[in-house]
Design an enzyme around this catalytic site. Structure first.
Site, PDB file in Angstrom:
ATOM      1  N   GLU A 146     -12.099  -6.932  -6.626  1.00  9.45           N
ATOM      2  CA  GLU A 146     -12.008  -6.825  -5.723  1.00  9.45           C
ATOM      3  C   GLU A 146     -13.377  -6.676  -4.748  1.00  9.45           C
ATOM      4  O   GLU A 146     -14.175  -7.429  -3.849  1.00  9.45           O
ATOM      5  CB  GLU A 146     -11.196  -5.686  -4.749  1.00  9.45           C
ATOM      6  CG  GLU A 146     -11.080  -5.273  -3.019  1.00  9.45           C
ATOM      7  CD  GLU A 146     -10.778  -4.509  -2.773  1.00  9.45           C
ATOM      8  OE1 GLU A 146      -9.500  -3.882  -3.448  1.00  9.45           O
ATOM      9  OE2 GLU A 146     -11.301  -3.655  -1.758  1.00  9.45           O
ATOM     10  N   SER A 151      -7.614   0.734 -10.010  1.00 10.69           N
ATOM     11  CA  SER A 151      -8.047   1.180 -10.260  1.00 10.69           C
ATOM     12  C   SER A 151      -7.814   2.749  -8.897  1.00 10.69           C
ATOM     13  O   SER A 151      -7.845   4.155  -8.798  1.00 10.69           O
ATOM     14  CB  SER A 151      -9.247   0.694  -9.051  1.00 10.69           C
ATOM     15  OG  SER A 151     -10.064   1.693  -8.160  1.00 10.69           O
ATOM     16  N   ASN A 152      -6.577   2.456  -7.994  1.00 10.03           N
ATOM     17  CA  ASN A 152      -5.953   3.636  -7.346  1.00 10.03           C
ATOM     18  C   ASN A 152      -5.510   4.105  -7.866  1.00 10.03           C
ATOM     19  O   ASN A 152      -5.392   5.523  -7.946  1.00 10.03           O
ATOM     20  CB  ASN A 152      -5.259   2.426  -5.581  1.00 10.03           C
ATOM     21  CG  ASN A 152      -4.022   2.123  -6.552  1.00 10.03           C
ATOM     22  OD1 ASN A 152      -2.767   2.524  -6.773  1.00 10.03           O
ATOM     23  ND2 ASN A 152      -3.623   0.473  -6.714  1.00 10.03           N
ATOM     24  N   SER A 160       0.515  -0.803  -6.808  1.00 11.51           N
ATOM     25  CA  SER A 160       1.381  -2.269  -7.829  1.00 11.51           C
ATOM     26  C   SER A 160       2.021  -1.962  -8.705  1.00 11.51           C
ATOM     27  O   SER A 160       2.447  -2.905  -9.388  1.00 11.51           O
ATOM     28  CB  SER A 160      -0.177  -3.008  -8.396  1.00 11.51           C
ATOM     29  OG  SER A 160      -0.766  -2.249  -9.400  1.00 11.51           O
ATOM     30  N   CYS A 211       2.641  -0.922  -1.862  1.00 15.21           N
ATOM     31  CA  CYS A 211       2.279  -0.269  -0.692  1.00 15.21           C
ATOM     32  C   CYS A 211       2.653  -2.087  -0.488  1.00 15.21           C
ATOM     33  O   CYS A 211       2.929  -3.114  -1.028  1.00 15.21           O
ATOM     34  CB  CYS A 211       0.788  -0.242  -0.802  1.00 15.21           C
ATOM     35  SG  CYS A 211       0.050  -1.706  -1.814  1.00 15.21           S
ATOM     36  N   HIS A 219     -15.332  -4.737 -10.800  1.00 15.79           N
ATOM     37  CA  HIS A 219     -13.228  -4.583 -10.195  1.00 15.79           C
ATOM     38  C   HIS A 219     -13.486  -6.051  -9.045  1.00 15.79           C
ATOM     39  O   HIS A 219     -14.254  -6.807  -8.410  1.00 15.79           O
ATOM     40  CB  HIS A 219     -13.484  -3.635  -9.165  1.00 15.79           C
ATOM     41  CG  HIS A 219     -11.820  -3.155  -9.033  1.00 15.79           C
ATOM     42  ND1 HIS A 219     -11.521  -4.400  -7.795  1.00 15.79           N
ATOM     43  CD2 HIS A 219     -11.057  -2.753  -9.481  1.00 15.79           C
ATOM     44  CE1 HIS A 219     -10.097  -4.075  -7.458  1.00 15.79           C
ATOM     45  NE2 HIS A 219      -9.529  -3.579  -8.870  1.00 15.79           N
ATOM     46  N   HIS A 255      -2.625  -5.597 -10.505  1.00 10.91           N
ATOM     47  CA  HIS A 255      -2.559  -4.987 -11.509  1.00 10.91           C
ATOM     48  C   HIS A 255      -1.373  -4.136 -12.167  1.00 10.91           C
ATOM     49  O   HIS A 255      -0.865  -2.817 -12.015  1.00 10.91           O
ATOM     50  CB  HIS A 255      -3.906  -3.767 -11.674  1.00 10.91           C
ATOM     51  CG  HIS A 255      -4.888  -4.368 -11.425  1.00 10.91           C
ATOM     52  ND1 HIS A 255      -6.081  -4.142 -10.986  1.00 10.91           N
ATOM     53  CD2 HIS A 255      -5.933  -5.225 -12.141  1.00 10.91           C
ATOM     54  CE1 HIS A 255      -6.493  -4.193 -10.314  1.00 10.91           C
ATOM     55  NE2 HIS A 255      -6.647  -6.008 -11.092  1.00 10.91           N
ATOM     56  N   THR A 266     -11.291  -0.554  -1.699  1.00  9.90           N
ATOM     57  CA  THR A 266     -10.672  -0.154  -0.918  1.00  9.90           C
ATOM     58  C   THR A 266      -9.526   0.834  -1.414  1.00  9.90           C
ATOM     59  O   THR A 266      -8.634   1.477  -1.060  1.00  9.90           O
ATOM     60  CB  THR A 266      -9.289  -1.320  -0.021  1.00  9.90           C
ATOM     61  OG1 THR A 266      -8.948  -1.854  -1.437  1.00  9.90           O
ATOM     62  CG2 THR A 266      -9.996  -1.937   0.764  1.00  9.90           C
ATOM     63  N   CYS A 270      -5.027  -9.122   0.357  1.00 12.15           N
ATOM     64  CA  CYS A 270      -4.081  -8.431   1.935  1.00 12.15           C
ATOM     65  C   CYS A 270      -5.879  -8.013   2.901  1.00 12.15           C
ATOM     66  O   CYS A 270      -6.391  -8.362   3.127  1.00 12.15           O
ATOM     67  CB  CYS A 270      -4.894  -6.716   0.616  1.00 12.15           C
ATOM     68  SG  CYS A 270      -3.927  -5.132   1.621  1.00 12.15           S
TER      69      CYS A 270
END
Ligand code: SF4
Length: 401
Positions: free
Chosen positions: A187, A318-319, A379, A66, A185, A96, A250, A157
């Site tokens: 974040e 996570s994403n 990532s 991204c 996490h 990550h 996010t 970000c």
């Protein structure tokens, strides 16, 4: 602590940087060779489809790096150019992704070690340069580095900063922030550090438990035990759930964040009446566009006739994990790998089933013609996706031969 005032003063400090250093041209070459891929560009140009022999590859229409990650990696590389002789550190993996982190190690960027659950900042001295990763750092870490006299390069970000601003707004109104995320996490650790009162819920099930408690009360001790690592110091569910604001990590599953937001909106409406909702509930859209696009693309990809799905991304990303959840939901056989080397000779693959340890599956590519769906987390560089596709093509070509 007045986190807003601290951030404002940090941002005015000459030791603080949150943009590149004007070395875009120097790092463009590394970014290109290390992360981009001509094969992937070719597949993109061909409607996200590649047909070779018995294999059809169907790439998700949004996947991979991204802009927030690309920006963070580029700034980190520029930092080395800008400070060629200084000692360079990073508070955590920048993103990550193993290959990106290896590149940083090769550039002599040190990772702050975690010892007994705590980061060991004693290695960092005044004048050292410290990079904060794309998913941010806690306000306490920033303060510590600032007090030490370090130069801070902040690659957080802007989408993550937007969530922090949301949490600041909750705090201003004395609302408890309910954060949809994983309490461990980085974040979410960073986001919660900006909150005054907070409670972290992992999923809809936990949110329903909290909603039920708000409406009907319950066992306070059980509540505190259930969320023991996921609330702010001194949090009391009998007092601190009168007014809540919603925030999120996010990279969570977008549909789940939305459902949780709606659940609390309804809960507060039922408890306090629709006319009083604004006094008890606040929500802003803080789901990152990139996460949303990747999840939407995956949702439409799994509607197609696929034999299997390959999901590529860090195991602690996570994403990426959420992309795999979408495949599982649709009962498409899916394999989560973090690099192409997990695809082993002899039609074997070493992969991580959801919530389980790594396993090796034999004969994972079916015989005959196959359609393989491919996606990757925010990532994951295109180069890694290319290498994985190459291995699949080679394996099937060998079987045919
Ligand atoms: S996934 Fe979204 S929030 Fe995270 S780095 Fe990328 S753009 Fe930023």
């Amino acid at each position: 602590m007045d986190t807003k005032a601290f951030k404002r003063s940090l941002q005015q400090s000459e030791n603080y940087h949150r943009k590149g250093f004007g070395h875009e041209a120097e790092v463009a070459g590394v970014m290109q060779t290390a992360y981009q891929s001509s094969l992937i560009q070719q597949i993109r140009d061909n409607n996200y489809r590649l047909e070779r022999g018995a294999v059809t590859i169907r790439l998700a229409e949004a996947f991979g790096f991204c802009w927030g990650v690309e920006r963070a990696v580029a700034i980190a590389y520029e930092t080395r150019q800008h400070f060629p002789t200084e000692r360079l550190w990073i508070t955590n993996e920048i993103i990550h992704n193993p290959s990106v982190n290896q590149h940083l190690r090769d550039m002599e960027v040190g990772f702050i070690a975690v010892e007994n659950g705590q980061k060991n900042f004693s290695v960092v001295d005044s004048g050292d340069v410290v990079i904060l990763p794309a998913f941010g750092a806690s306000v306490q870490e920033m303060q510590l580095l600032n007090d030490k006299g370090c130069k801070i390069v902040d690659t957080t970000c802007p989408w993550v900063s937007k969530v922090w601003n949301t949490v600041e707004k909750h705090k201003k109104r004395n609302y408890t922030s309910i954060i949809h995320g994983q309490y461990k996490h980085e974040e979410t650790v960073a986001t919660s550090s900006f909150a005054d009162k907070y409670l972290i819920v992992l999923n809809l099930q936990e949110a329903e438990y909290v909603s039920n408690y708000i409406l009907h009360g319950g066992d306070r001790d059980e509540f505190l035990a259930k969320f023991s690592k996921a609330y702010s110091a001194g949090f009391d569910p009998d007092v601190d759930l009168e007014s809540v604001g919603i925030a999120n990590q996010t990279t969570m599953l977008k549909t789940e964040t939305e459902t949780i937001g709606k659940l609390f909106e309804k809960t507060m409406m039922r408890k306090f009446g629709p006319e009083n909702l604004n006094e008890h509930f606040q929500s802003f859209n803080t789901i990152c566009d990139a996460t949303q696009e990747r999840q939407d693309a995956m949702l439409s990809l799994v509607e197609e006739k696929l034999d299997l799905m390959l999901v590529i991304g860090g195991f602690n990303s996570s994403n990426t994990t959420h992309l795999q959840e979408i495949a599982i939901d649709k009962t498409v056989p899916s394999y989560h790998i973090d690099c192409a080397e997990r695809i082993l000779p002899g039609n074997r693959i070493e992969h991580k089933p959801l919530g389980a340890d790594l396993v090796v599956t034999e004969g994972w590519l079916p015989e005959g013609k196959i359609v393989v769906g491919v996606t990757s987390g925010a990532s994951t560089p295109d180069k890694v996706v290319e290498d994985a596709i190459d291995r699949i093509l080679a394996m099937k070509a060998a079987v045919v031969a």
